[in-house]
Design a protein around this motif. Structure first.
Motif, short mmCIF file in Angstrom:
data_model
loop_
_atom_site.label_atom_id
_atom_site.label_comp_id
_atom_site.label_asym_id
_atom_site.label_seq_id
_atom_site.Cartn_x
_atom_site.Cartn_y
_atom_site.Cartn_z
N PRO A 1 0.82 -1.21 0.00
CA PRO A 1 0.00 0.00 0.00
C PRO A 1 0.86 1.26 0.00
O PRO A 1 1.93 1.30 0.60
CB PRO A 1 -0.80 -0.09 1.30
CG PRO A 1 -0.57 -1.44 1.85
CD PRO A 1 0.62 -2.04 1.17
N ALA A 2 0.36 2.28 -0.66
CA ALA A 2 1.08 3.56 -0.74
C ALA A 2 1.05 4.28 0.59
O ALA A 2 0.12 4.13 1.39
CB ALA A 2 0.46 4.44 -1.82
N THR A 3 2.06 5.08 0.84
CA THR A 3 2.11 5.92 2.04
C THR A 3 1.12 7.06 1.86
O THR A 3 1.12 7.72 0.81
CB THR A 3 3.53 6.49 2.22
OG1 THR A 3 4.45 5.42 2.27
CG2 THR A 3 3.62 7.32 3.50
N PRO A 4 0.24 7.32 2.84
CA PRO A 4 -0.69 8.43 2.69
C PRO A 4 0.05 9.76 2.62
O PRO A 4 1.08 9.92 3.27
CB PRO A 4 -1.57 8.36 3.94
CG PRO A 4 -0.93 7.39 4.86
CD PRO A 4 0.10 6.61 4.09
#
Length: 93
Positions: A84-87
């Motif tokens: 998952p991408a870093t927010p």
């Protein structure tokens, strides 16, 4: 127990010899992520409980996750593609 980052993220299985001579199996379920310095309890496989010699406590396995020292750009790209991408960070107003 030292495990690799791949094993921590994807699952692991290993065996060890119990104090009573039995070979014990420890297996994580697929999808279960093992975080560094976590413990997994194995019910009724620990030391006998004081005053109850036929009842055993839990046996605990301490996991130490080994991280790679370095990753090349292809490995970084592959991980960014599946994790998952870093927010995005919020900017102060």
């Amino acid at each position: 127990k030292k495990i690799s980052l791949v094993d921590a993220l994807c699952g692991t299985e290993f065996h060890f010899k119990h104090l009573d001579g039995r070979i014990m199996q420890v297996k994580s379920t697929p999808g279960e992520v093992i975080k560094p310095d976590t413990f997994k309890a194995i019910s009724d496989e620990g030391m006998p409980i004081h005053g109850r010699p036929f009842q055993k406590g839990n046996l605990y396995v301490h996991f130490k996750v080994e991280f790679p020292e370095f990753m090349d750009s292809a490995q970084v790209s592959a991980l960014r593609g599946v994790l998952p991408a870093t927010p995005p960070a919020l900017e102060p107003s």
